[in-house]
Motif scaffolding. Structure first.
Motif, PDB file in Angstrom:
ATOM      1  N   LEU A 422     -53.012  14.756 103.805  1.00 42.82           N
ATOM      2  CA  LEU A 422     -53.398  14.047 102.603  1.00 42.82           C
ATOM      3  C   LEU A 422     -54.539  14.689 101.884  1.00 42.82           C
ATOM      4  O   LEU A 422     -54.556  14.446 100.461  1.00 42.82           O
ATOM      5  CB  LEU A 422     -53.848  12.646 102.962  1.00 42.82           C
ATOM      6  N   ALA A 423     -55.219  15.764 102.446  1.00 46.89           N
ATOM      7  CA  ALA A 423     -56.244  16.101 101.886  1.00 46.89           C
ATOM      8  C   ALA A 423     -55.571  17.187 100.894  1.00 46.89           C
ATOM      9  O   ALA A 423     -56.356  17.763  99.697  1.00 46.89           O
ATOM     10  CB  ALA A 423     -57.145  17.081 102.771  1.00 46.89           C
ATOM     11  N   PHE A 516     -56.019   3.524 106.208  1.00 42.07           N
ATOM     12  CA  PHE A 516     -56.602   3.464 104.774  1.00 42.07           C
ATOM     13  C   PHE A 516     -57.104   4.884 104.616  1.00 42.07           C
ATOM     14  O   PHE A 516     -57.491   5.782 105.253  1.00 42.07           O
ATOM     15  CB  PHE A 516     -57.737   2.688 104.615  1.00 42.07           C
ATOM     16  N   VAL A 517     -56.768   5.567 103.144  1.00 42.82           N
ATOM     17  CA  VAL A 517     -57.245   7.011 103.054  1.00 42.82           C
ATOM     18  C   VAL A 517     -57.680   6.669 101.503  1.00 42.82           C
ATOM     19  O   VAL A 517     -57.291   6.155 100.505  1.00 42.82           O
ATOM     20  CB  VAL A 517     -55.963   7.825 102.901  1.00 42.82           C
ATOM     21  N   GLY A 518     -58.691   7.396 101.323  1.00 42.53           N
ATOM     22  CA  GLY A 518     -59.207   7.387  99.994  1.00 42.53           C
ATOM     23  C   GLY A 518     -60.008   8.700  99.597  1.00 42.53           C
ATOM     24  O   GLY A 518     -60.369   9.493 100.691  1.00 42.53           O
ATOM     25  N   MET A 519     -60.099   9.256  98.308  1.00 42.58           N
ATOM     26  CA  MET A 519     -60.832  10.242  97.985  1.00 42.58           C
ATOM     27  C   MET A 519     -61.829   9.923  96.751  1.00 42.58           C
ATOM     28  O   MET A 519     -61.402   9.220  95.968  1.00 42.58           O
ATOM     29  CB  MET A 519     -59.867  11.240  97.200  1.00 42.58           C
ATOM     30  N   VAL A 520     -62.987  10.749  96.862  1.00 49.95           N
ATOM     31  CA  VAL A 520     -63.958  10.298  95.733  1.00 49.95           C
ATOM     32  C   VAL A 520     -64.804  11.674  95.810  1.00 49.95           C
ATOM     33  O   VAL A 520     -65.136  12.302  96.471  1.00 49.95           O
ATOM     34  CB  VAL A 520     -64.794   9.013  96.134  1.00 49.95           C
ATOM     35  N   ILE A 528     -62.678  13.069 101.502  1.00 47.54           N
ATOM     36  CA  ILE A 528     -61.440  12.428 101.890  1.00 47.54           C
ATOM     37  C   ILE A 528     -62.043  11.418 103.064  1.00 47.54           C
ATOM     38  O   ILE A 528     -62.537  11.863 104.156  1.00 47.54           O
ATOM     39  CB  ILE A 528     -60.453  13.251 102.268  1.00 47.54           C
ATOM     40  N   VAL A 529     -61.580   9.972 102.820  1.00 46.11           N
ATOM     41  CA  VAL A 529     -62.267   9.226 103.965  1.00 46.11           C
ATOM     42  C   VAL A 529     -60.663   8.618 104.583  1.00 46.11           C
ATOM     43  O   VAL A 529     -59.928   8.075 104.085  1.00 46.11           O
ATOM     44  CB  VAL A 529     -62.935   8.112 103.359  1.00 46.11           C
ATOM     45  N   PHE A 530     -60.516   8.717 105.802  1.00 44.20           N
ATOM     46  CA  PHE A 530     -59.534   7.991 106.698  1.00 44.20           C
ATOM     47  C   PHE A 530     -59.988   7.275 107.559  1.00 44.20           C
ATOM     48  O   PHE A 530     -61.092   7.521 108.269  1.00 44.20           O
ATOM     49  CB  PHE A 530     -58.689   9.129 107.338  1.00 44.20           C
ATOM     50  N   MET A 531     -59.684   5.779 107.762  1.00 42.86           N
ATOM     51  CA  MET A 531     -59.937   4.924 108.450  1.00 42.86           C
ATOM     52  C   MET A 531     -58.540   3.969 109.109  1.00 42.86           C
ATOM     53  O   MET A 531     -57.771   4.205 108.398  1.00 42.86           O
ATOM     54  CB  MET A 531     -61.004   3.898 108.057  1.00 42.86           C
TER      55      MET A 531
END
Length: 567
Positions: A422-423, A516-520, A528-531
């Motif tokens: 996902l990165a 959950f995946v998010g980019m900021v 990139i945050v994965f939880m």
């Protein structure tokens, strides 16, 4: 004559250089070894003081903080022969037990061995306690200098740092970085006693010819404050929803540098006696595979866009379900919504939309792209026992297998494998190699900086930007009903809710993995945050369990790393 003088002068210079190297070795490289062994020699001869390299965390300001080091103290010894001669076992027990915890029956049994002159009563006695015991002046009681492995952060990044343990007679790193970097962290017990010339040529052979690793300390990419925040966040999620477990990774999507890697439940490597299940020592972020659910949908969308088959505005007729190869897949609520765009399908996480994309690109193309994203292979992260994803369904000619893979079911990946794939959406379309150690400080006096490895391009840059725009739209308009939107920072994210496979085949009806995946910030992602959390109770969707913790996490990252706004 001149030739002879040159030869003699060269020999003298070489000899002087060798003596200088030896002096440097004695006074700098091995100074601590000699000091420790000199201190040890008069206390307990012929026994080597434990020694090992350090592991450090590093804060965002560059400050290094100890993650694994050595702690000095003593082993408490009694001589039963002397105690029996003086008949003072009770008095000795009373005084010692006032300072350290001792079992009365065990102590008396050991003190009663009249033909024994050596019994270890207590290990890891700290310096202060040792001084108090010495002040008693007890005959038959001795303190021997010891060192042992100590983890100042207790459970901080425990599964990542790892710990030491015995395998047979060998005491070495058994988990985490302790194991992966064993060759760097271990110390040769006889290194200071090797013949000078043998040491020089042995070093040349090992380090130049054979390429063996040299002894040193390692500096990790883990930021202790960020690690602590992630651990607290995951712990809160697990407790609130009574989950079986939870995990998370925070990584730089452009370099692969991992700022935090956490799991709960976790453990304290300073007190392993509390743990009854060795499975807690595993780093499931690297060693275990799971079906990730809808966070895979952005990868499917990237395939369609990259091939020019679909776009965010492409429409299809959502009937609520689709039947392929005599099997039916449905949306989460089994409802149809008529003619809608793929942006809407992503925002509402509709499985039919991504079965549609899979059909547009075809089985072979979807499989090829997923393989290029690194699904089904190891990332090469510097941790032991990394597992490969299980993506055999991608080899099937059946449409149903590819349709389910398109929304993250039927294929399983490790969290680190998923994060790396996902990165590529966050960094413009290429794979990176995740890593945890950024620097090795060698004992011989120089350091090695570990350089990030940029891998192959897997999607076009414009494709990555197009998918990121869809993820930003999702946060601004759909996540938490639009309440997640940050007016000053663009944030892209996707939730995932996957059924958990049952041991006998099929899936549980009431057990889910939330991911959950998010980019900021989305315009130039720094993180990139994965939880994920396994089998949370009382809730069904990841938006309920992980969305708000992620939003809180973005606020922390923005403030802590002082990220300028991009809106």
């Amino acid at each position: 004559m001149r030739t002879r003088l040159r030869i003699i002068s060269g020999f003298i210079l070489l000899l002087a250089l060798m003596f200088f190297i030896k002096l440097y070795s004695l006074q700098v490289i091995h100074a601590n070894d000699f000091a420790e062994r000199a201190d040890r020699q008069y206390q307990r001869p012929n026994n080597i003081v434990f020694n090992r390299g350090n592991i450090f965390f590093q804060g965002q300001d560059g400050t290094v903080i100890s993650a694994a080091t050595l702690k000095s103290g003593f082993t408490l010894i009694i001589n039963p022969k002397i105690i029996q001669q003086n008949k003072n076992a009770e008095d000795i027990y009373a005084k010692l037990s006032s300072l350290v915890t001792l079992d009365y029956a065990d102590f008396m049994m050991r003190a009663g061995k009249v033909n024994d002159s050596y019994e270890e009563i207590k290990k890891k006695v700290d310096e202060s306690t040792g001084e108090k015991i010495t002040a008693f002046g007890l005959k038959g009681v001795s303190l021997y200098r010891e060192k042992w492995r100590y983890y100042p952060g207790n459970d901080l990044a425990a599964q990542t740092v790892g710990f030491l343990g015995y395998k047979g007679d060998e005491y070495a790193g058994r988990y985490g970085l302790e194991r992966y970097y064993e060759d760097v962290l271990k110390r040769s017990s006889d290194s200071v006693y090797v013949n000078f010339f043998a040491e020089i040529f042995s070093g040349i052979k090992k380090n130049v010819i054979e390429g063996e690793k040299m002894e040193g300390d390692i500096v990790t990419t883990i930021d202790p404050d960020t690690q602590s925040y992630l651990q607290d966040t995951l712990d809160g999620i697990k407790k609130r929803y009574s989950s079986e477990s939870a995990g998370g990774i925070i990584m730089n999507p452009k370099t692969g540098e991992i700022y935090a890697m956490a799991l709960t439940p976790t453990f304290d490597p300073n007190d392993l006696s509390r743990e009854t299940n060795p499975a807690i020592f595993r780093n499931d972020l690297v060693e275990s595979v799971r079906e990730m659910g809808s966070i895979i949908k952005p990868l499917t969308m990237a395939v369609g866009i990259d091939l020019g088959k679909v776009s965010a505005s492409t429409t299809y007729n959502d009937t609520g379900s689709v039947t392929l190869n005599n099997k039916t897949i449905s949306n989460f609520d089994k409802k149809g919504r008529g003619v809608i765009t793929l942006q809407y399908a992503l925002s509402k996480s509709l499985n039919t939309g991504f079965a549609f994309v899979a059909k547009q690109v075809g089985n072979d193309a979807l499989s090829e792209y997923f393989y290029n994203f690194g699904l089904g292979e190891k990332t090469g992260v510097d941790l032991p026992n990394e597992a490969s994803g299980i993506v055999d369904n991608l080899k099937s000619p059946r449409e149903i297998e590819h349709a389910t893979a398109a929304f993250g079911q039927g294929i399983a990946m490790t969290p680190i494998e998923t994060t790396r794939a996902l990165a590529a959406i966050a960094n413009g379309g290429y794979l990176v190699k995740p890593y945890l150690v950024k620097k090795i400080n060698y004992r011989v006096g120089y350091s090695k900086d570990i350089q990030p490895e940029k891998g192959k391009r897997v999607i076009k840059e414009e494709t990555a930007h197009a998918v990121m725009d869809m993820l930003v739209y999702n946060v601004d308009n759909s996540l938490l009903d639009g309440k997640a939107k940050n007016p000053r920072y663009s944030i892209g994210a996707k939730t995932g809710t996957a059924q958990i496979a049952a041991p006998g085949g099929g899936y549980y009806d009431d057990r889910y993995l939330h991911s959950f995946v998010g980019m900021v910030p989305a315009n130039d992602p720094k993180f990139i945050v994965f939880m994920y959390t396994v089998y949370p109770k009382g809730v069904q969707y990841a938006s309920e369990t992980l969305a708000q913790p992620f939003i809180d996490m973005t606020k922390y990252l923005i403030n802590y790393y002082q990220i300028p706004p991009d809106r």
